[in-house]
Design a protein around this motif. Structure first.
Motif, PDB file in Angstrom:
ATOM      1  N   LEU A 140     112.187  18.156  25.380  1.00  0.00           N
ATOM      2  CA  LEU A 140     111.653  18.913  26.790  1.00  0.00           C
ATOM      3  C   LEU A 140     110.623  19.223  27.275  1.00  0.00           C
ATOM      4  O   LEU A 140     109.240  19.313  28.137  1.00  0.00           O
ATOM      5  N   LEU A 141     109.456  19.811  25.776  1.00  0.00           N
ATOM      6  CA  LEU A 141     108.087  20.247  25.918  1.00  0.00           C
ATOM      7  C   LEU A 141     107.900  18.938  26.589  1.00  0.00           C
ATOM      8  O   LEU A 141     106.623  18.893  27.598  1.00  0.00           O
ATOM      9  N   SER A 142     108.174  17.711  25.857  1.00  0.00           N
ATOM     10  CA  SER A 142     107.018  16.416  26.311  1.00  0.00           C
ATOM     11  C   SER A 142     107.337  15.947  28.105  1.00  0.00           C
ATOM     12  O   SER A 142     106.092  15.501  28.166  1.00  0.00           O
ATOM     13  N   THR A 143     108.497  15.956  28.008  1.00  0.00           N
ATOM     14  CA  THR A 143     109.289  15.680  29.742  1.00  0.00           C
ATOM     15  C   THR A 143     108.381  16.854  30.146  1.00  0.00           C
ATOM     16  O   THR A 143     107.646  16.194  31.245  1.00  0.00           O
ATOM     17  N   PHE A 164      97.143  16.190  27.040  1.00  0.00           N
ATOM     18  CA  PHE A 164      97.530  14.736  27.830  1.00  0.00           C
ATOM     19  C   PHE A 164      95.571  14.477  29.277  1.00  0.00           C
ATOM     20  O   PHE A 164      95.582  13.173  29.584  1.00  0.00           O
ATOM     21  N   GLY A 165      96.170  15.590  29.774  1.00  0.00           N
ATOM     22  CA  GLY A 165      94.243  15.932  30.638  1.00  0.00           C
ATOM     23  C   GLY A 165      93.089  15.603  30.447  1.00  0.00           C
ATOM     24  O   GLY A 165      91.955  16.043  31.257  1.00  0.00           O
ATOM     25  N   CYS A 166      93.107  15.607  28.689  1.00  0.00           N
ATOM     26  CA  CYS A 166      91.834  16.645  28.029  1.00  0.00           C
ATOM     27  C   CYS A 166      90.706  15.830  27.330  1.00  0.00           C
ATOM     28  O   CYS A 166      91.252  14.341  27.146  1.00  0.00           O
ATOM     29  N   LYS A 167      89.864  15.561  27.195  1.00  0.00           N
ATOM     30  CA  LYS A 167      88.708  14.550  26.984  1.00  0.00           C
ATOM     31  C   LYS A 167      88.870  14.240  25.090  1.00  0.00           C
ATOM     32  O   LYS A 167      88.482  13.372  25.099  1.00  0.00           O
ATOM     33  N   PHE A 168      89.442  15.145  25.216  1.00  0.00           N
ATOM     34  CA  PHE A 168      89.342  15.386  23.594  1.00  0.00           C
ATOM     35  C   PHE A 168      90.770  14.347  23.142  1.00  0.00           C
ATOM     36  O   PHE A 168      90.589  13.404  22.045  1.00  0.00           O
ATOM     37  N   TYR A 177      96.684  12.141  19.668  1.00  0.00           N
ATOM     38  CA  TYR A 177      95.527  12.543  18.603  1.00  0.00           C
ATOM     39  C   TYR A 177      94.182  13.673  19.039  1.00  0.00           C
ATOM     40  O   TYR A 177      94.042  12.821  20.544  1.00  0.00           O
ATOM     41  N   CYS A 178      94.020  14.269  18.732  1.00  0.00           N
ATOM     42  CA  CYS A 178      93.640  15.634  19.002  1.00  0.00           C
ATOM     43  C   CYS A 178      91.622  14.944  18.331  1.00  0.00           C
ATOM     44  O   CYS A 178      91.119  15.793  16.878  1.00  0.00           O
ATOM     45  N   ASN A 179      90.986  15.187  19.190  1.00  0.00           N
ATOM     46  CA  ASN A 179      89.520  14.321  18.445  1.00  0.00           C
ATOM     47  C   ASN A 179      88.195  15.883  18.290  1.00  0.00           C
ATOM     48  O   ASN A 179      87.135  14.865  17.877  1.00  0.00           O
ATOM     49  N   LEU A 180      88.633  16.780  18.861  1.00  0.00           N
ATOM     50  CA  LEU A 180      87.516  18.484  18.537  1.00  0.00           C
ATOM     51  C   LEU A 180      88.184  18.786  17.015  1.00  0.00           C
ATOM     52  O   LEU A 180      87.551  18.871  16.566  1.00  0.00           O
ATOM     53  N   ILE A 181      89.788  18.898  16.544  1.00  0.00           N
ATOM     54  CA  ILE A 181      90.290  19.274  15.670  1.00  0.00           C
ATOM     55  C   ILE A 181      89.843  18.522  15.088  1.00  0.00           C
ATOM     56  O   ILE A 181      90.587  18.195  13.668  1.00  0.00           O
ATOM     57  N   LYS A 182      90.172  17.220  14.794  1.00  0.00           N
ATOM     58  CA  LYS A 182      90.324  15.587  14.174  1.00  0.00           C
ATOM     59  C   LYS A 182      91.909  15.811  13.666  1.00  0.00           C
ATOM     60  O   LYS A 182      91.575  15.371  12.337  1.00  0.00           O
ATOM     61  N   THR A 183      92.580  15.601  14.291  1.00  0.00           N
ATOM     62  CA  THR A 183      94.184  16.136  13.985  1.00  0.00           C
ATOM     63  C   THR A 183      95.029  15.023  14.859  1.00  0.00           C
ATOM     64  O   THR A 183      95.090  15.134  15.913  1.00  0.00           O
ATOM     65  N   THR A 184      95.585  14.540  13.948  1.00  0.00           N
ATOM     66  CA  THR A 184      97.113  14.000  14.583  1.00  0.00           C
ATOM     67  C   THR A 184      97.963  14.885  14.914  1.00  0.00           C
ATOM     68  O   THR A 184      98.297  15.695  14.258  1.00  0.00           O
ATOM     69  N   LYS A 188     105.454  18.671  19.916  1.00  0.00           N
ATOM     70  CA  LYS A 188     105.774  19.806  19.746  1.00  0.00           C
ATOM     71  C   LYS A 188     104.274  20.527  19.661  1.00  0.00           C
ATOM     72  O   LYS A 188     103.940  21.756  19.394  1.00  0.00           O
ATOM     73  N   ASP A 189     103.311  19.435  19.031  1.00  0.00           N
ATOM     74  CA  ASP A 189     102.317  20.621  18.813  1.00  0.00           C
ATOM     75  C   ASP A 189     100.799  20.002  20.558  1.00  0.00           C
ATOM     76  O   ASP A 189     100.000  20.778  20.410  1.00  0.00           O
ATOM     77  N   ILE A 190     101.551  19.390  20.870  1.00  0.00           N
ATOM     78  CA  ILE A 190     100.982  18.601  22.483  1.00  0.00           C
ATOM     79  C   ILE A 190     101.287  20.578  22.970  1.00  0.00           C
ATOM     80  O   ILE A 190     102.577  21.375  23.337  1.00  0.00           O
TER      81      ILE A 190
END
Length: 201
Positions: A140-143, A164-168, A177-184, A188-190
């Motif tokens: 549900l969160l992903s949707t 999804f709309g972030c430059k990181f 993957y988040c390039n700010l915190i360098k983490t996959t 549920k983390d989105i």
């Protein structure tokens, strides 16, 4: 001509229409809960939403211009709500360093008390969602994240701060993957509202 999603005969045979109407009903539940709290403390729903928003967001987002975009309302409407909150002693205005004509909004002690009394108004909805198993919650969160991102990209929603709309943000095959915190990131983390969000080009 397309059939209306509100045409019951068509709606009952069309899954997409049922989903859209279902989302409308959920939004009605949200509004009803907010109105219930608003009536008990003599504030309008938008005044409560402004107070809660200001309580949890950085000051550069707490301006009349941004709040108008955030809530898809006109600047005069937000300005009137802010004036009313200032008159009630719940917020104060602080001038920005960049432009002496503009200001950001800060909660007073009274405003913080009001937030504490109202910020849990949506808990009855949370209680129901919490009863879904983990897999359904993540699906549900992903949707929802994807729908918000797409509504923003088609200018229906003015503001979104999802990953999804972030430059990181970066998509690696099936992984986020988040390039700010360098983490996959797992599904549920989105985030729906990230404080470090910076819009992608």
């Amino acid at each position: 001509m397309d059939k209306s999603i509100f045409d019951i005969t068509f709606q009952n045979t069309d899954t997409v229409s049922k989903i859209v109407v279902g989302l409308e009903r959920i939004s009605e539940a949200f509004r009803a809960l907010l109105w219930e709290y608003a009536k008990t403390i003599g504030l309008s729903p938008i005044q409560i939403q402004i107070l809660i928003f200001v309580a949890y967001h950085k000051e550069h987002l707490c301006t009349v211009s941004h709040l108008a975009k955030e809530f898809n309302l006109t600047k005069p409407t937000i300005s009137d709500a802010v004036k009313a909150l200032e008159k009630k002693g719940m917020i104060s205005k602080h001038k920005t360093l960049v432009d002496s004509r503009s200001y950001f909004i800060v909660l007073t002690g009274e405003g913080k008390k009001t937030v504490s009394a109202t910020e849990h108004f949506a808990n009855p909805i949370r209680t129901q969602v919490a009863q879904f198993d983990q897999e359904k919650q993540e699906s549900l969160l992903s949707t929802i994240n994807t729908l918000i991102y797409k509504l923003n990209r088609t200018s229906i929603l003015s503001v979104q701060r999802t990953c999804f709309g972030c430059k990181f943000y970066q998509k690696n095959k099936e992984d986020h993957y988040c390039n700010l915190i360098k983490t996959t990131l797992s599904n549920k983390d989105i985030r729906l509202d990230c404080p470090e969000f910076e819009e992608s080009a």
